[in-house]
Enzyme design. Structure first.
Site, mmCIF file in Angstrom:
data_model
loop_
_atom_site.group_PDB
_atom_site.id
_atom_site.type_symbol
_atom_site.label_atom_id
_atom_site.label_comp_id
_atom_site.label_asym_id
_atom_site.label_seq_id
_atom_site.Cartn_x
_atom_site.Cartn_y
_atom_site.Cartn_z
ATOM 1 C CE LYS A 159 -1.130 -3.181 8.210
ATOM 2 N NZ LYS A 159 -0.037 -3.640 7.371
ATOM 3 N N GLY B 107 0.837 -1.206 0.000
ATOM 4 C CA GLY B 107 0.000 0.000 0.000
ATOM 5 C C GLY B 107 0.866 1.246 0.000
ATOM 6 C CG ASN B 108 3.418 2.167 3.223
ATOM 7 O OD1 ASN B 108 2.890 3.200 3.597
ATOM 8 N ND2 ASN B 108 3.492 1.094 3.977
ATOM 9 C CE LYS C 248 7.093 -5.034 2.993
ATOM 10 N NZ LYS C 248 5.642 -5.044 2.873
ATOM 11 C CE LYS D 20 1.569 -5.913 0.858
ATOM 12 N NZ LYS D 20 2.447 -5.427 1.903
HETATM 13 P P1 ADP Z 1 4.378 -1.973 2.294
HETATM 14 O O1 ADP Z 1 3.302 -0.973 2.136
HETATM 15 O O2 ADP Z 1 5.017 -2.337 1.004
HETATM 16 O O3 ADP Z 1 3.958 -3.177 3.109
HETATM 17 P P2 ADP Z 1 6.013 -1.218 4.611
HETATM 18 O O4 ADP Z 1 6.260 0.201 4.976
HETATM 19 O O5 ADP Z 1 5.106 -2.019 5.462
HETATM 20 O O6 ADP Z 1 5.566 -1.207 3.073
HETATM 21 O O7 ADP Z 1 7.409 -1.995 4.541
HETATM 22 C C1 ADP Z 1 8.478 -1.512 3.739
HETATM 23 C C2 ADP Z 1 9.382 -0.628 4.573
HETATM 24 O O8 ADP Z 1 10.124 -1.425 5.508
HETATM 25 C C3 ADP Z 1 10.471 0.102 3.835
HETATM 26 O O9 ADP Z 1 10.008 1.306 3.270
HETATM 27 C C4 ADP Z 1 11.527 0.346 4.911
HETATM 28 O O10 ADP Z 1 11.421 1.663 5.404
HETATM 29 C C5 ADP Z 1 11.143 -0.605 6.036
HETATM 30 N N1 ADP Z 1 12.209 -1.462 6.540
HETATM 31 C C6 ADP Z 1 12.390 -1.709 7.859
HETATM 32 N N2 ADP Z 1 13.405 -2.575 8.050
HETATM 33 C C7 ADP Z 1 13.876 -2.897 6.824
HETATM 34 C C8 ADP Z 1 14.923 -3.771 6.374
HETATM 35 N N3 ADP Z 1 15.640 -4.494 7.219
HETATM 36 N N4 ADP Z 1 15.151 -3.863 5.040
HETATM 37 C C9 ADP Z 1 14.428 -3.129 4.171
HETATM 38 N N5 ADP Z 1 13.406 -2.295 4.538
HETATM 39 C C10 ADP Z 1 13.122 -2.175 5.848
HETATM 40 MG MG MG Z 2 3.388 -3.165 5.172
#
Ligand code: ADP
Ligand code: MG
Length: 313
Positions: free
Chosen positions: A134, A16-17, A275, A213
């Protein structure tokens, strides 16, 4: 009818981000523009794969919540209804952008597109209901966050509102999704992690939560039996020491390494943590491929040219 038989099944979970890039406020124009790049890749991949598309809704559902809190003239809607609204809104955005991408690319075969309202069952006794974790909606400065009437948490994107995020147990429409895939439809489903419901006797009842998600997509990927699971976000993959001087993106990690890095705090809850957990769950249960990649490199991730792949053992 098994028209799609033979083509591997690919599930892409879109962040979503990723629809609202850093520095953007998230206007509809921005979100539609940001969707073009991933959808062009999905269109190309539809020639060689049967595709399920899931998506997050954290910024969108948080924004909807804020919007309705600005207005007391009409009844407020519970979170589960807002999740349902984002499934409709984002299903439309994804489907129409993908439709245009398919038409513009002049591809030989054009899959039918279906956006499906989906619910996901959670446990009413999930401890997550007592511990909101969340992040949703926009980010705030620490000063602004300390004056807000709801819980917030510090994230890599600033302070954000947090809501309950129970674990997904099963996707209610898994059989329908499998049938549609077998008929070569491209299915957009489990938006925002699915509408969270609990079973009450013989009926489902919506609950106030937003399911992650990535975890919902892993559950669906396993239940439907997909061959490749791609988690597409706004960074290149999973990094060690993210944001620090020794930051290092990984091209691959084993299940054992992933568990170790999770334990030592490399992948925080609410962002990279779920993830990696989702990829681990999927690979552990199926032995199939899971990759975390940038939305810009979905096709490369499928072709093993980008992203962080989680591999056995
Ligand atoms: P999405 O909407 O794709 O789920 P999130 O914000 O939930 O996005 O997750 C992606 C974010 O995770 C990245 O923008 C980054 O800021 C953060 N992040 C935190 N730890 C890590 C890591 N170890 N490696 C890469 N990204 C990371
Ligand atoms: Mg996320």
């Amino acid at each position: 009818m098994q028209q799609g038989a033979g083509k591997p099944v690919l599930l892409v979970a879109l962040g979503g981000n990723a629809l609202i890039e850093k520095g953007q406020v998230g206007t509809m124009e921005e979100q539609f523009e940001n969707l073009k790049r991933p959808m062009a890749q999905i269109a190309a991949l539809s020639q060689t794969h049967r595709i399920i598309l899931t998506h997050g809704n954290a910024p969108q559902v948080g924004n909807l919540l804020l919007q309705q809190e600005c207005c007391n003239a009409v009844p407020h809607l519970p979170l589960e209804i807002l999740v349902a609204q984002t499934q409709g809104q984002m299903g439309y955005m994804l489907e129409s952008t993908l439709d245009t991408a398919i038409m513009e690319s002049g591809l030989k075969s054009t899959p039918g597109l279906v956006s499906l309202i989906s619910y996901v069952v959670v446990d009413e006794n999930d401890p997550a209901f007592q511990n909101p974790s969340k992040p949703i909606g926009p980010s705030f400065s620490s000063r602004k966050a300390s004056n807000l009437p709801y819980p917030t948490q510090k994230t890599a994107k600033g302070y954000r509102r947090v809501v309950a995020s129970p674990k997904p147990l099963t996707v209610v429409e898994k059989r329908e999704i499998r049938k549609l895939i077998d008929m070569d439809f491209l299915v957009i489903c489990c938006g925002g992690g699915g509408i969270p419901v609990v079973r009450e006797g013989r009926r489902f009842c919506g609950v106030d939560a937003v399911i992650d998600k990535d975890l919902a997509s892993a559950k669906l990927a396993e239940e439907v039996g997909v061959d490749i699971f791609v988690i597409a976000t706004d960074v290149d993959g999973a990094a060690l020491h993210y944001g620090g001087n020794h930051q290092k993106y990984l091209r691959a990690m084993t299940l054992t390494e992933a568990q170790r890095y999770l334990k030592s705090g490399h992948f925080p809850p609410g962002s990279m943590g779920p993830k990696v957990e989702a990829a681990v769950e999927f690979v552990r249960h199926t032995g199939n491929r899971a990759v975390i990649s940038s939305v810009r490199a979905i096709k490369d991730a499928v072709e093993k040219k980008a992203g962080t792949e989680v591999v056995p053992p």
